[in-house]
Design a protein around this motif. Structure first.
Motif, mmCIF file in Angstrom:
data_model
loop_
_atom_site.group_PDB
_atom_site.id
_atom_site.type_symbol
_atom_site.label_atom_id
_atom_site.label_comp_id
_atom_site.label_asym_id
_atom_site.label_seq_id
_atom_site.Cartn_x
_atom_site.Cartn_y
_atom_site.Cartn_z
ATOM 1 N N ILE A 241 14.161 -9.746 -14.740
ATOM 2 C CA ILE A 241 14.236 -8.475 -15.469
ATOM 3 C C ILE A 241 12.973 -7.658 -15.250
ATOM 4 N N GLN A 242 11.839 -8.303 -15.435
ATOM 5 C CA GLN A 242 10.552 -7.661 -15.133
ATOM 6 C C GLN A 242 9.511 -8.750 -14.917
ATOM 7 N N PRO A 243 8.911 -8.785 -13.751
ATOM 8 C CA PRO A 243 7.916 -9.813 -13.453
ATOM 9 C C PRO A 243 6.808 -9.857 -14.502
ATOM 10 N N GLY A 244 6.460 -11.072 -14.898
ATOM 11 C CA GLY A 244 5.388 -11.263 -15.864
ATOM 12 C C GLY A 244 5.793 -11.099 -17.305
ATOM 13 N N THR A 245 7.107 -10.928 -17.552
ATOM 14 C CA THR A 245 7.596 -10.712 -18.919
ATOM 15 C C THR A 245 8.140 -12.005 -19.496
ATOM 16 N N GLY A 246 7.829 -12.286 -20.762
ATOM 17 C CA GLY A 246 8.367 -13.445 -21.441
ATOM 18 C C GLY A 246 9.815 -13.242 -21.825
ATOM 19 N N CYS A 247 10.468 -14.320 -22.267
ATOM 20 C CA CYS A 247 11.896 -14.273 -22.574
ATOM 21 C C CYS A 247 12.212 -13.302 -23.709
ATOM 22 N N THR A 248 11.421 -13.352 -24.780
ATOM 23 C CA THR A 248 11.662 -12.472 -25.922
ATOM 24 C C THR A 248 11.466 -11.012 -25.537
ATOM 25 N N GLU A 249 10.377 -10.742 -24.834
ATOM 26 C CA GLU A 249 10.082 -9.369 -24.435
ATOM 27 C C GLU A 249 11.141 -8.838 -23.469
ATOM 28 N N ALA A 250 11.627 -9.689 -22.574
ATOM 29 C CA ALA A 250 12.637 -9.261 -21.606
ATOM 30 C C ALA A 250 13.929 -8.877 -22.311
ATOM 31 N N ALA A 251 14.350 -9.704 -23.269
ATOM 32 C CA ALA A 251 15.572 -9.412 -24.003
ATOM 33 C C ALA A 251 15.458 -8.096 -24.764
ATOM 34 N N LEU A 252 14.313 -7.883 -25.382
ATOM 35 C CA LEU A 252 14.112 -6.657 -26.143
ATOM 36 C C LEU A 252 14.038 -5.441 -25.230
ATOM 37 N N SER A 271 2.913 -9.907 -37.921
ATOM 38 C CA SER A 271 2.410 -8.647 -37.364
ATOM 39 C C SER A 271 2.172 -8.741 -35.860
ATOM 40 N N ALA A 272 1.815 -9.931 -35.365
ATOM 41 C CA ALA A 272 1.614 -10.089 -33.927
ATOM 42 C C ALA A 272 2.918 -9.887 -33.177
ATOM 43 N N HIS A 273 4.030 -10.320 -33.771
ATOM 44 C CA HIS A 273 5.328 -10.133 -33.129
ATOM 45 C C HIS A 273 5.688 -8.653 -33.029
ATOM 46 N N VAL A 274 5.293 -7.880 -34.043
ATOM 47 C CA VAL A 274 5.563 -6.445 -34.006
ATOM 48 C C VAL A 274 4.803 -5.788 -32.861
ATOM 49 N N LYS A 275 3.562 -6.171 -32.684
ATOM 50 C CA LYS A 275 2.775 -5.616 -31.576
ATOM 51 C C LYS A 275 3.381 -5.991 -30.234
ATOM 52 N N GLN A 276 3.815 -7.253 -30.098
ATOM 53 C CA GLN A 276 4.456 -7.676 -28.864
ATOM 54 C C GLN A 276 5.732 -6.890 -28.596
ATOM 55 N N ASP A 279 4.889 -3.326 -27.562
ATOM 56 C CA ASP A 279 4.430 -3.309 -26.174
ATOM 57 C C ASP A 279 5.600 -3.466 -25.209
ATOM 58 N N ALA A 280 6.578 -4.306 -25.586
ATOM 59 C CA ALA A 280 7.708 -4.588 -24.703
ATOM 60 C C ALA A 280 8.578 -3.364 -24.470
ATOM 61 N N ILE A 281 8.715 -2.505 -25.479
ATOM 62 C CA ILE A 281 9.628 -1.366 -25.334
ATOM 63 C C ILE A 281 8.906 -0.080 -24.930
ATOM 64 N N ARG A 282 7.580 -0.168 -24.784
ATOM 65 C CA ARG A 282 6.820 1.045 -24.487
ATOM 66 C C ARG A 282 7.249 1.676 -23.161
#
Length: 302
Positions: A241-252, A271-276, A279-282
């Motif tokens: 989906i995107q190189p260097g992206t984790g599973c959660t971030e890729a799904a989002l 709160s750390a999950h919100v920042k992640q 960042d994932a959808i930016r």
């Protein structure tokens, strides 16, 4: 750009979720009378009071046992709807909006959704009549300033063609008696499991694209499909989906990249999950890449 909202459906601590939303600058928190077994709206009220800039959306439809008893006592609910624990009947819509305003301690919730109006779906004609009647009450509340707008939060309604976005626009105009209505938003599941709305949005069709064209907000719910998706996204798929992206971030990222979305709702007390997530959808995936992913996940029939 798609923004991040906080949903409380799966939150174990709605007050913390709301506080995180406010601290992170999220524009909206989404709730419903039944969330948290009926406790979430009152739980987030102090945060809403302290942060008037934080918008809130709530719903009318499902009810807890206690809420059903109160509505029956107030003669706002029929015995049949009480037994089903769901109603969008006019009297119940008016009653539940009043109750939600009290619980949220916000005189004007920004959005009130009909919550899965396709529940108890019999036929399109009957369903549309019930939606129109509910919209008529919501139009009254919108005109009086008791709500900021209204919409439909569906789970299967758009998938099954129980209603289309065009249907909802038409029903709202009939309820309002004019082309100017309080219909302002829709909410629907969008994910790597529910890819049809994404594919349609790329084609300029379907509920997301048509709602966007009509000037409505479009909020994606269940981007992880109730958490089930995270065990299905492998590191290899995430990398594709995107190189260097984790599973959660890729799904989002896949869900949030659908053209026309206003925002995507996530539920967290971290709160750390919100920042992640933010960042994932930016940076959304380009349309051609998103189409390739949709084709991979759900190959088109030939």
């Amino acid at each position: 750009m798609t923004v991040l909202g906080i949903g409380t459906y799966r939150s174990r601590d709605a007050a913390t979720s709301a506080s995180i939303a406010a601290s992170a600058g999220c524009p909206l928190i989404d709730t419903a009378p039944v969330y948290g077994s009926g406790t979430h709206q009152a739980a987030i009220a102090p945060v809403l009071r302290a942060h008037p800039e934080l918008r809130v959306s709530t719903k009318v439809g499902y009810m807890t046992d206690g809420q059903a008893r109160v509505a029956l006592t107030s003669e706002a609910l029929t015995d049949e709807d009480a037994a089903c624990r769901h109603s969008i009947a006019p009297d119940y819509v008016r009653h539940q909006v009043t109750m939600s305003r009290m619980e949220l301690q916000r005189p004007k919730p920004e959005v009130v959704y009909l919550h899965n109006p396709e529940y108890q779906y019999e036929n399109r004609g009957n369903l549309h009549q019930r939606i129109r009647s509910a919209f008529a009450v919501l139009e009254e509340l919108y005109a009086s300033g008791d709500i900021g707008g209204y919409g439909v939060a569906a789970w299967t309604g758009f998938d099954t063609q129980a209603f289309t976005l065009s249907d909802l626009l038409h029903l709202a105009k009939e309820a309002a008696g004019s082309s100017e209505t309080g219909l302002s938003a829709i909410q629907l599941p969008v994910s790597m499991v529910k890819v049809a709305p994404i594919r349609q949005s790329l084609e300029g069709s379907g509920p997301i694209a048509l709602a966007y064209q009509a000037g409505l907000e479009v909020w994606a719910s269940a981007p992880f499909h109730g958490g089930e998706l995270l065990s299905l996204v492998t590191p290899k798929l995430a990398e594709a989906i995107q190189p260097g992206t984790g599973c959660t971030e890729a799904a989002l990222k896949v869900a949030a990249s659908a053209p026309g979305l206003t925002g995507v709702l996530v539920s967290t007390t971290n709160s750390a999950h919100v920042k992640q997530a933010a960042d994932a959808i930016r940076e959304p995936l380009p349309d051609h890449r998103l189409k390739d992913i949709c084709d991979l996940l759900d190959p088109p029939t030939r």
